[in-house]
Structure formats: structure tokens, C-alpha cells
Design an enzyme around this catalytic site. Sequence first.
Site, PDB file in Angstrom:
ATOM      1  N   ASP A   7       0.869  -1.179   0.000  1.00  0.00           N
ATOM      2  CA  ASP A   7       0.000   0.000   0.000  1.00  0.00           C
ATOM      3  C   ASP A   7       0.901   1.222   0.000  1.00  0.00           C
ATOM      4  OD1 ASP A   7      -2.299   1.630   0.233  1.00  0.00           O
ATOM      5  OD2 ASP A   7      -1.991   1.763   2.399  1.00  0.00           O
ATOM      6  N   GLU A  68      -1.325  -1.401  -4.772  1.00  0.00           N
ATOM      7  CA  GLU A  68      -2.546  -0.624  -4.980  1.00  0.00           C
ATOM      8  C   GLU A  68      -2.269   0.535  -5.920  1.00  0.00           C
ATOM      9  OE1 GLU A  68      -5.858   0.051  -1.992  1.00  0.00           O
ATOM     10  OE2 GLU A  68      -4.812   1.967  -1.921  1.00  0.00           O
ATOM     11  N   ASP A 141      -2.602   1.217   7.184  1.00  0.00           N
ATOM     12  CA  ASP A 141      -1.790   0.975   5.995  1.00  0.00           C
ATOM     13  C   ASP A 141      -1.393  -0.497   5.909  1.00  0.00           C
ATOM     14  OD1 ASP A 141      -1.012   4.080   5.396  1.00  0.00           O
ATOM     15  OD2 ASP A 141      -0.922   3.627   7.531  1.00  0.00           O
TER      16      ASP A 141
END
Length: 213
Positions: A7, A68, A141
Amino acid sequence: MRILGIDPGLTRCGIGIIDVDSRRSARLVHVGVVRGKPGMATHFRLKQIADGIRDAIATYSPELVAIERVFVQDNLQSVTTTMMVMGVAMAETGRANLPMAVHTPSEVKAAVTGNGKAQKPQVQAMVQRILGLDAPPKPADAADALAIAICQAWRGSGLLGSGSDEDFSVSLSGKVTSRRELTPAQQQWAAAQAKTRRTGAVDPRRRQAKQSK
């Protein structure tokens, strides 16, 4: 197969690693964040993150990396720095010669919770449930990184590059092609992907529940 989910973020870059078997059952291997120290110049912070991602790859030996995708929002500065971190993550994945997949936030949320607009607490709760954890992974996160890895495990899509750029590819009809001999884990993964392409990506627990009825 072992999947590393990332992420991207300049202050905190989420790292989540899971093992997934041919039945799509996931197990936690590692979760944490790589921090870019505030107050340092951006290029030094990016180096810290790159070093952290490289260390995670060297330590845990993932076979695939899922990242992502950055999405456009009002805060242009945040988008810009996040894209920088995404580029660093892609470069480290390429350095390790690993296949890579990219997923949007809505794809990840939909895969894990069934709702593409789910809030972070929902994502954290589902990640906890899927991986059988005693508590939701923190910070957020870290939970997002695990969700990205789970999304890749269950959907098996989003691989970048053509078939000639990856060890193997799976067509929409479920046909597997490869340019070199696959490891046993990759063979299992390719077979699972092929089955999913033929039946549609579904949370394996839901599929089992339907079969038991």
C-alpha cells in the site's frame, strides 16, 4: 504461493505478506510498514522505502507482488508523492524479477468485503477474519497491504505485461501458458487461477457455503 501486498505511501508504506494454497486459503506471514522519515528530503525518504521493500523481498521471498494503484483525488501533492512510492515499489519488484499486479482501491475493497465503497474499519475487520487474526492489523496501511494481497489471491487478475513478460499467464477461458518451467507453487497458482477464470472470482468461503446447501 506467497504474495507481497504493498500500500504505497510516503510517510507509511504498508507491507503485507500472505501464503495462499490452491484452495485460496490465506495465512499471514508478515505485516508492517516502511516509514519515510518526515523532515528528510523526498528522495531520501524514497530510498528508505525502497530499502524496506527490498529487505522484505529478500527476507520473505514472495513469488508475486501486488500494489494498490494510485487514484486521483483533490490533494494533488498526496497523489504525486504516492505515485513516486508506487514507482519505487515497481522498480524494486522489477529488480527482484518478480511478476506484479496492480489493483484499484475499489477492486481491493470489493474483493475483501464485497463492497467497493467499504470504509477502512470494514476492510480491517474482514482482513482479520480472513486471516484468522486475534485483532485487526494496525496501522490501517498494514491492513490495506494485506487486503491488496488477498485481492490478488482471490481474483488472480491485474498482472502487468504480456505473457512473454511473465513466467505464466492465464487467459479468460482458463488456458495457462508459460515461457519457462514453473515452480510447484506457481503450477498450483496457475491451476487455481485457471479454475477461477472458468467459474468466476468468489470468496472461497462463500463458494463452500453454497456447495454445502
